[in-house]
Design an enzyme around this catalytic site. Sequence first.
Site, short mmCIF file in Angstrom:
data_model
loop_
_atom_site.label_atom_id
_atom_site.label_comp_id
_atom_site.label_asym_id
_atom_site.label_seq_id
_atom_site.Cartn_x
_atom_site.Cartn_y
_atom_site.Cartn_z
CG LEU A 90 -21.01 -33.46 -16.70
CD1 LEU A 90 -21.87 -34.42 -17.49
CD2 LEU A 90 -20.04 -32.72 -17.61
CE1 TYR A 102 -23.17 -44.09 -14.03
CE2 TYR A 102 -21.87 -44.86 -15.89
CZ TYR A 102 -22.55 -43.85 -15.25
OH TYR A 102 -22.60 -42.59 -15.80
CE LYS A 105 -26.31 -42.59 -14.95
NZ LYS A 105 -26.86 -41.31 -14.45
P1 NAI Z 1 -20.19 -36.41 -10.78
O1 NAI Z 1 -19.93 -37.67 -10.05
O2 NAI Z 1 -19.12 -35.38 -10.83
O3 NAI Z 1 -21.50 -35.71 -10.18
C1 NAI Z 1 -22.58 -36.47 -9.67
C2 NAI Z 1 -23.19 -35.70 -8.52
O4 NAI Z 1 -24.27 -36.50 -7.99
C3 NAI Z 1 -22.20 -35.46 -7.36
O5 NAI Z 1 -22.14 -34.09 -7.05
C4 NAI Z 1 -22.76 -36.28 -6.22
O6 NAI Z 1 -22.61 -35.66 -4.94
C5 NAI Z 1 -24.22 -36.40 -6.59
N1 NAI Z 1 -24.82 -37.60 -5.98
C6 NAI Z 1 -24.29 -38.85 -5.92
N2 NAI Z 1 -25.09 -39.65 -5.19
C7 NAI Z 1 -26.14 -38.90 -4.79
C8 NAI Z 1 -27.28 -39.15 -4.00
N3 NAI Z 1 -27.52 -40.37 -3.47
N4 NAI Z 1 -28.15 -38.15 -3.79
C9 NAI Z 1 -27.93 -36.92 -4.31
N5 NAI Z 1 -26.85 -36.60 -5.05
C10 NAI Z 1 -25.97 -37.59 -5.29
O7 NAI Z 1 -20.66 -36.81 -12.25
P2 NAI Z 1 -20.69 -35.91 -13.56
O8 NAI Z 1 -19.53 -36.25 -14.41
O9 NAI Z 1 -20.99 -34.51 -13.23
O10 NAI Z 1 -21.96 -36.55 -14.31
C11 NAI Z 1 -23.27 -36.05 -14.10
C12 NAI Z 1 -24.26 -37.08 -14.59
O11 NAI Z 1 -24.02 -37.37 -15.95
C13 NAI Z 1 -24.20 -38.41 -13.84
O12 NAI Z 1 -25.52 -38.91 -13.70
C14 NAI Z 1 -23.41 -39.31 -14.76
O13 NAI Z 1 -23.76 -40.67 -14.59
C15 NAI Z 1 -23.82 -38.77 -16.12
N6 NAI Z 1 -22.78 -38.99 -17.13
C16 NAI Z 1 -21.64 -38.22 -17.13
C17 NAI Z 1 -20.67 -38.42 -18.08
C18 NAI Z 1 -19.44 -37.56 -18.18
O14 NAI Z 1 -18.70 -37.74 -19.14
N7 NAI Z 1 -19.18 -36.65 -17.27
C19 NAI Z 1 -20.83 -39.50 -19.08
C20 NAI Z 1 -22.06 -40.24 -18.97
C21 NAI Z 1 -22.99 -39.97 -18.04
C1 15L Z 2 -19.62 -42.09 -17.77
O1 15L Z 2 -20.77 -42.53 -17.72
C2 15L Z 2 -18.98 -41.45 -16.60
O2 15L Z 2 -19.92 -40.74 -15.81
C3 15L Z 2 -17.84 -40.53 -16.97
O3 15L Z 2 -17.08 -40.26 -15.80
C4 15L Z 2 -16.94 -41.13 -18.04
O4 15L Z 2 -16.28 -42.23 -17.55
C5 15L Z 2 -17.80 -41.51 -19.24
O5 15L Z 2 -18.91 -42.31 -18.90
C6 15L Z 2 -17.03 -42.25 -20.34
O6 15L Z 2 -17.49 -43.29 -20.78
O7 15L Z 2 -15.99 -41.74 -20.77
#
Ligand code: NAI
Ligand code: 15L
Length: 269
Positions: free
Chosen positions: A19, A140, A144
């Site tokens: 994202l 997880y 959150k």
């Molecule tokens: P992603 O896993 O692709 O990106 C997360 C980023 O956080 C990575 O670049 C990683 O290097 C960084 N990270 C992990 N641990 C770290 C640390 N200790 N210190 C600094 N950086 C760290 O996840 P994505 O899909 O981009 O999601 C972004 C956010 O949105 C996350 O917080 C995720 O939980 C939340 N989210 C995403 C969803 C989705 O559908 N993509 C759904 C629900 C929540």
């Molecule tokens: C999340 O919280 C995850 O970050 C994402 O990778 C998806 O698994 C999403 O939820 C989901 O529920 O589809």
Amino acid sequence: MMNTKSHSKLLLTGAAGGLGQQLRERLRANCDVLRLSDRVAFGTAGQNEEIVLADLADADAVNTMVAGVDAIIHLGGVSVEGPFEPIMQANILGVYHLYEAARKHGVKRVVFASSNHVTGFYRQSKTINAENPARPDGFYGVSKAFGEDLSRFYFDRYGIETACVRIGSSFAEPRDRRMLASWLSFDDLHRLITACLTTPVLGHSIIFGMSNNAVTWWDNSKARHVGYVPKDSSDVFKDAVYARTPTPDLNDPAVQFQGGSFVKAGPFQ
Ligand code: NAI
Ligand code: 15L
């Protein structure tokens, strides 16, 4: 057309992630300077960008990362279910470091990437709103939920406004039948963040991050003041998703509960 520019300097954490990469370009419209951060290196800063690498578990690094910004979009952290220790470091300790730094540096608004997994153990047959109690579906989701509670404390005690955006499934397209309900397009994600940054009074708000999908389990009526109006819908993908996925087994917990397969993950030892 909404005036999207609201802040001089914005911080985007998790900028190297799925994202983060999507939002990097889009968030240029929201600020004069975009500061990008992640734990891992991801290239060089472009025009009107800064890059500050920081591990969220490192309080000093997080303090430096936050210094001088006006608002924060906090995406960084572990984004899936897994063993407790890394989740604890990034999502529990890390979010504490972030809010402490925000308090010290006078940052007044945060958009926190929470997750639908805070409430993943509600059934798909139930529609919930922001006032239903958390029912996390794993470590997880618990992490959150902690971030949501911590941000509420920093609002009540220090006046730092936060939007806890319980993102559903934000991908280019819905990947399965569950995601027809939980899907959030990248453009709607940006619209939602823009609404959180620009609404005059945000307070401490919980809002479900979803597009305008026909099937939904989430009711955003408690967050009308945010002014988020989704423009996309998963409906255009419905026929294709049905055609390539099997009929769901209604006895499968991944089909019964909103969290999908997350409710079946673990144990991890
Ligand atoms: P992603 O896993 O692709 O990106 C997360 C980023 O956080 C990575 O670049 C990683 O290097 C960084 N990270 C992990 N641990 C770290 C640390 N200790 N210190 C600094 N950086 C760290 O996840 P994505 O899909 O981009 O999601 C972004 C956010 O949105 C996350 O917080 C995720 O939980 C939340 N989210 C995403 C969803 C989705 O559908 N993509 C759904 C629900 C929540
Ligand atoms: C999340 O919280 C995850 O970050 C994402 O990778 C998806 O698994 C999403 O939820 C989901 O529920 O589809």
